[in-house]
Design an enzyme around this catalytic site. Sequence first.
Site, mmCIF file in Angstrom:
data_model
loop_
_atom_site.group_PDB
_atom_site.id
_atom_site.type_symbol
_atom_site.label_atom_id
_atom_site.label_comp_id
_atom_site.label_asym_id
_atom_site.label_seq_id
_atom_site.Cartn_x
_atom_site.Cartn_y
_atom_site.Cartn_z
ATOM 1 N N CYS A 1 0.838 -1.193 0.000
ATOM 2 C CA CYS A 1 0.000 0.000 0.000
ATOM 3 C C CYS A 1 0.879 1.251 0.000
ATOM 4 O O CYS A 1 2.029 1.218 0.413
ATOM 5 C CB CYS A 1 -0.891 0.014 1.230
ATOM 6 S SG CYS A 1 -1.840 -1.484 1.485
ATOM 7 N N ARG B 1 3.663 0.059 -6.530
ATOM 8 C CA ARG B 1 3.653 -0.803 -5.349
ATOM 9 C C ARG B 1 2.516 -1.821 -5.395
ATOM 10 O O ARG B 1 2.513 -2.785 -4.638
ATOM 11 C CB ARG B 1 3.532 0.062 -4.083
ATOM 12 C CG ARG B 1 4.721 0.974 -3.861
ATOM 13 C CD ARG B 1 4.492 1.926 -2.711
ATOM 14 N NE ARG B 1 4.502 1.261 -1.426
ATOM 15 C CZ ARG B 1 5.578 1.130 -0.666
ATOM 16 N NH1 ARG B 1 6.739 1.581 -1.078
ATOM 17 N NH2 ARG B 1 5.512 0.537 0.505
ATOM 18 N N TRP C 1 -3.763 -2.230 -1.052
ATOM 19 C CA TRP C 1 -3.619 -3.601 -1.558
ATOM 20 C C TRP C 1 -4.311 -4.488 -0.530
ATOM 21 O O TRP C 1 -3.873 -4.574 0.601
ATOM 22 C CB TRP C 1 -2.141 -3.936 -1.707
ATOM 23 C CG TRP C 1 -1.838 -5.238 -2.379
ATOM 24 C CD1 TRP C 1 -1.770 -5.460 -3.718
ATOM 25 C CD2 TRP C 1 -1.521 -6.490 -1.744
ATOM 26 N NE1 TRP C 1 -1.438 -6.775 -3.949
ATOM 27 C CE2 TRP C 1 -1.278 -7.432 -2.768
ATOM 28 C CE3 TRP C 1 -1.425 -6.906 -0.405
ATOM 29 C CZ2 TRP C 1 -0.940 -8.756 -2.501
ATOM 30 C CZ3 TRP C 1 -1.096 -8.225 -0.145
ATOM 31 C CH2 TRP C 1 -0.856 -9.138 -1.187
ATOM 32 N N ASN D 1 -0.848 1.420 6.388
ATOM 33 C CA ASN D 1 -0.192 0.258 5.779
ATOM 34 C C ASN D 1 0.153 -0.721 6.889
ATOM 35 O O ASN D 1 0.546 -0.313 7.976
ATOM 36 C CB ASN D 1 1.109 0.663 5.072
ATOM 37 C CG ASN D 1 0.873 1.531 3.864
ATOM 38 O OD1 ASN D 1 -0.249 1.693 3.411
ATOM 39 N ND2 ASN D 1 1.938 2.103 3.336
ATOM 40 N N GLY D 2 0.084 -2.016 6.603
ATOM 41 C CA GLY D 2 0.421 -3.021 7.608
ATOM 42 C C GLY D 2 -0.794 -3.832 7.999
ATOM 43 O O GLY D 2 -1.837 -3.803 7.326
ATOM 44 N N GLU E 1 14.257 -17.891 -11.770
ATOM 45 C CA GLU E 1 13.922 -16.482 -11.966
ATOM 46 C C GLU E 1 13.207 -16.279 -13.301
ATOM 47 O O GLU E 1 12.260 -15.485 -13.395
ATOM 48 C CB GLU E 1 15.189 -15.629 -11.906
ATOM 49 C CG GLU E 1 15.012 -14.162 -12.272
ATOM 50 C CD GLU E 1 14.093 -13.382 -11.343
ATOM 51 O OE1 GLU E 1 13.727 -12.249 -11.681
ATOM 52 O OE2 GLU E 1 13.730 -13.914 -10.255
ATOM 53 N N LYS F 1 9.497 -14.578 -13.599
ATOM 54 C CA LYS F 1 9.183 -13.422 -14.448
ATOM 55 C C LYS F 1 8.063 -13.765 -15.427
ATOM 56 O O LYS F 1 7.144 -12.975 -15.651
ATOM 57 C CB LYS F 1 10.424 -13.000 -15.246
ATOM 58 C CG LYS F 1 11.457 -12.258 -14.465
ATOM 59 C CD LYS F 1 10.986 -10.852 -14.134
ATOM 60 C CE LYS F 1 11.696 -10.346 -12.914
ATOM 61 N NZ LYS F 1 11.307 -11.011 -11.663
ATOM 62 N N GLU G 1 4.719 -14.076 -13.656
ATOM 63 C CA GLU G 1 4.312 -12.810 -13.044
ATOM 64 C C GLU G 1 3.632 -11.887 -14.041
ATOM 65 O O GLU G 1 2.612 -11.264 -13.724
ATOM 66 C CB GLU G 1 5.543 -12.075 -12.478
ATOM 67 C CG GLU G 1 6.003 -12.542 -11.122
ATOM 68 C CD GLU G 1 7.192 -11.743 -10.617
ATOM 69 O OE1 GLU G 1 7.229 -11.426 -9.419
ATOM 70 O OE2 GLU G 1 8.091 -11.432 -11.429
ATOM 71 N N HIS H 1 12.948 -37.506 -12.612
ATOM 72 C CA HIS H 1 12.384 -38.033 -11.366
ATOM 73 C C HIS H 1 10.939 -37.573 -11.154
ATOM 74 O O HIS H 1 10.485 -37.471 -10.016
ATOM 75 C CB HIS H 1 13.252 -37.612 -10.186
ATOM 76 C CG HIS H 1 14.620 -38.220 -10.182
ATOM 77 N ND1 HIS H 1 14.839 -39.573 -10.070
ATOM 78 C CD2 HIS H 1 15.842 -37.651 -10.313
ATOM 79 C CE1 HIS H 1 16.131 -39.816 -10.114
ATOM 80 N NE2 HIS H 1 16.765 -38.667 -10.264
ATOM 81 N N LYS I 1 5.058 -4.283 -5.369
ATOM 82 C CA LYS I 1 6.500 -4.130 -5.494
ATOM 83 C C LYS I 1 7.215 -4.422 -4.189
ATOM 84 O O LYS I 1 8.156 -5.202 -4.137
ATOM 85 C CB LYS I 1 6.822 -2.707 -5.961
ATOM 86 C CG LYS I 1 8.315 -2.412 -6.121
ATOM 87 C CD LYS I 1 8.908 -3.198 -7.259
ATOM 88 C CE LYS I 1 10.329 -2.820 -7.556
ATOM 89 N NZ LYS I 1 10.924 -3.701 -8.574
#
Length: 605
Positions: free
Chosen positions: A2, A27, A73, A99-100, A480, A484, A487, A503, A600
């Site tokens: 947020c 963010r 968010w 925020n939090g 990675e 990406k 995402e 396997h 973010k």
Amino acid sequence: MCGIVGYVGKRDAVPILVDGLKRLEYRGYDSAGLAVARGSGLKVHKAKGRIRELEATLPKRFKGAPAIAHTRWATHGEPSDDNAHPHCDESGRIAVVHNGIIENAAALRLRLEAEGAVLRSDTDSEVLAHLIARAGGDSLEEDVRLALLAVEGTYGLAVVDSERPDRLVVARNGSPVLLGIGEREMFAASDASALVRHTQQVVHLDDGELAVLTQDGFQTSTLDAQPTTKTPSIVDWGAEAYDKGGFAHFTRKEIFEQPESVARTLQGRLDGRFQTAHLGGLELGPRELLDVRRIKLLGCGSAYYSARIGAHLLEQLTRVPTDAEPASEFRYRNPVIEKDTLYVAVSQSGETFDTLAAVQEVRRKGGRVLGIVNSVGSTIARECDGGIYLHAGPEVAVVSTKTFTSTAVALALLALHVGRVRDLSPAAGRRLIEGLSALPAQIQSVLDREAEIEALATRLAQAEHAYFIGRAAGHPVAQEGALKFKEVSYIHAEAYAASELKHGPLALVSPETPCLMVIPDDDLFEKNVSCIQEIRARRGPVVALCHREELPVDVDATLVVPKSEPELDPILMGVPLQLLAYHTAVALGRDVDQPRNLAKSVTVE
């Protein structure tokens, strides 16, 4: 996650706050809102959706100061108009943005409702407005202080009161809050990007601190009302660093900034005289480094995968046992902290809550922690015993690109530095310095092949699943790359170690499942070729990320990367995968800079 912006001064706050919110869009958020405090009462405007939609519906008479604004968010309660911030008390006197997470919100809500309070949202944050309004202190700051003493959890918050329209109160515990110092005006924000258009003088609040802002300045204190002293710092980057600069997306801009961002990470740190890296911020002398018997790297998401690349590098070059672990899991297993282990926390923002909690756990148990972060003055940077700043520049897109690469480069510098203290020869040090120095130009050569990567991405956009496969140091590159890809494109992508393919995951290979194989030209080349043959035997399409134009096995496409030093190859091989993910997402019409459900800087647990 947020975002918070606040202003107190003579100017109309609304244009300042709307601009600040736009700079915090990266963010991640699902709703937004503003509140202006005036003697005649509060004015609040908030809505689910994007800031542009909020701005388009702002009433013409919505003006004044002080004021606060927020991008949310969702954590408690779905995205909706009612759950958007700011939240107010019943009387409409107090407005709060937060925020939090308030961990005891359910108990506080029951208590407030028993007292007759009517809460209108499903959020944990709304209880703060009611607690502050009912605190009964002699000032707004005292009301905020009393309310926070009843709260358990994390917060970065800003509060205005229509009965005290000369001030803004902010507080912090586990979620960042910065103060911006102007000319007879003050700003507050959760990120410097919201402030740099107006000031480059900032103050970082510490956990457990509260600040009162008026147009004439600020005062800080602890929650038990003890005054604290803060020294302003200067933000190195101007407002232009947060603009797209002619690119269609921040993501592409930041991918193309990597030759310069890597050069900045390296600048002044390569020591040709002693064939080592000069890292003055470590606060560790050679004797202390010789005492290190183990190295543990901690990070989340892309930071964790860069840490895995770094762990491989460190173990190769220092011969010290090294591993990487997700910071989000580290403290929950009650880790054993050893005095001869060097812990390294990796975080782009320097505010990632899980990584910060891991740092605090290590330090609480007496361990030594270094930080590798991009944001100067961030919480993790201040909590650590020393470390390395990336100097990659602001990264606005939600997905990490240039900071991922710069983090891997910083870890290579750390490996070179520690290795030369221990057993790494001058000749090997010289070889690695030459390899690191060549990286910016080699990255540019990869970017120059964008057209062929874009053409391949158009083909991959038709897939429903994709697998990224790598062996040894190539495995975190594959991890990675898969991260990406999923995402930004929303195509299901998984990464597997090449040695593990037989396997179990081989059962998933089919003609409809493209497999991207990371295959550097190293001593494992033949084993990787064998892995490709296993996939081809199941008619699986293969894209090879490699150093050769021609391979001794049939593949559907190749992404050719310049050869670096073997230890540094993983750093370079991540760049084409960034472009591949970007162009696949563009082909599918995705919101590349702000993928759905993502943020973010993840500042909640």
